[in-house]
Design a protein around this motif. Structure first.
Motif, PDB file in Angstrom:
ATOM      1  N   THR A  78       0.838  -1.200   0.000  1.00 50.22           N
ATOM      2  CA  THR A  78       0.000   0.000   0.000  1.00 50.22           C
ATOM      3  C   THR A  78       0.872   1.249   0.000  1.00 50.22           C
ATOM      4  O   THR A  78       1.804   1.363   0.789  1.00 50.22           O
ATOM      5  CB  THR A  78      -0.912  -0.004   1.239  1.00 50.22           C
ATOM      6  N   THR A 114       0.450  -3.839   4.166  1.00 55.03           N
ATOM      7  CA  THR A 114       0.698  -2.494   4.680  1.00 55.03           C
ATOM      8  C   THR A 114       1.321  -2.575   6.065  1.00 55.03           C
ATOM      9  O   THR A 114       1.154  -3.567   6.770  1.00 55.03           O
ATOM     10  CB  THR A 114      -0.614  -1.676   4.730  1.00 55.03           C
ATOM     11  N   SER A 116       0.636  -0.503   8.519  1.00 57.63           N
ATOM     12  CA  SER A 116      -0.238   0.041   9.563  1.00 57.63           C
ATOM     13  C   SER A 116      -1.627  -0.573   9.440  1.00 57.63           C
ATOM     14  O   SER A 116      -2.071  -0.915   8.347  1.00 57.63           O
ATOM     15  CB  SER A 116      -0.313   1.574   9.468  1.00 57.63           C
ATOM     16  N   GLY A 119      -4.026   1.299   7.056  1.00 56.78           N
ATOM     17  CA  GLY A 119      -3.144   1.914   6.066  1.00 56.78           C
ATOM     18  C   GLY A 119      -3.677   1.955   4.657  1.00 56.78           C
ATOM     19  O   GLY A 119      -2.917   2.185   3.721  1.00 56.78           O
ATOM     20  N   GLN A 121      -5.584  -0.617   3.076  1.00 53.45           N
ATOM     21  CA  GLN A 121      -5.576  -1.913   2.388  1.00 53.45           C
ATOM     22  C   GLN A 121      -6.714  -2.034   1.379  1.00 53.45           C
ATOM     23  O   GLN A 121      -6.492  -2.412   0.226  1.00 53.45           O
ATOM     24  CB  GLN A 121      -5.674  -3.053   3.399  1.00 53.45           C
TER      25      GLN A 121
END
Length: 200
Positions: A78, A114, A116, A119, A121
């Motif tokens: 990502t 990703t 986080s 984040g 996705q």
């Protein structure tokens, strides 16, 4: 044997892990085999070049890989809710395949990772579908009949396989749920391709 192209870009290895899990699912379907390929990184320096063959991992993708595949699994980390520039750069060069309809009617799926939890996705997965839809591909996701999708505490979405790298880019590898869902997506893609190939 029919080849299914697993095409990805990976910076820190997580997307590569997902690609290999999808390939495992593909290879479990009789008559289907995975063809794993990657793309080189995009440089901000115009004179910078990459070797023709990567130092490790699968070879770089060629346009003929798209033309020869029975299906496509497309993966990227990502980048602000979108696919990485390296993968986008390759896809931007597929106009001849778009004009010829080389991918029209073939099944495809997407996957991402990703660093986080929130984040982007799902937006990344959805954005990766856009060029595939323009190519006339048939998008395959993960249905909720895959029970792990309802219980996962890590990655996994109905839009495609995903991974959350806990602790950032150097986090641990795929969780059991993430791997299960990636294998299931690869299997579903290969079964769909087999069904389409069997059409009269």
């Amino acid at each position: 044997m029919k080849d299914i192209l697993v095409l990805y870009y990976s910076r820190h290895g997580a997307t590569r892990e997902l690609a290999l899990a999808l390939a495992h699912g593909i290879d479990s379907v009789p008559g289907m085999q995975s063809r794993v390929r990657t793309v080189p990184p995009v440089s901000t320096v115009c004179e910078s070049t990459q070797p023709d063959i990567p130092r490790d991992g699968p070879p770089y993708v060629e346009l003929r890989d798209l033309e020869e595949c029975a299906a496509l699994a497309l993966g990227s980390p990502t980048r602000f809710g979108n696919m990485a520039a390296s993968l986008k750069y390759f896809l931007d060069g597929t106009t001849p395949q778009w004009l010829s309809g080389a991918l029209a009617g073939k099944p495809a799926c997407v996957f991402t990772s990703t660093g986080s939890l929130h984040g982007g996705q799902e937006s990344t997965l959805l954005s990766m579908m856009l060029p595939l839809l323009h190519h006339g591909m048939l998008i395959v996701g993960i249905p909720y009949t895959e029970s792990t999708l309802s219980t996962t505490q890590s990655g996994g979405t109905p839009y495609g396989a995903s991974h959350f790298a806990r602790g950032g880019t150097a986090g641990p590898g795929l969780s059991t749920d993430e791997k299960t869902l990636a294998v299931a997506l690869g299997t579903r893609l290969a079964r769909t391709a087999a069904l389409l190939e069997a059409r009269p």
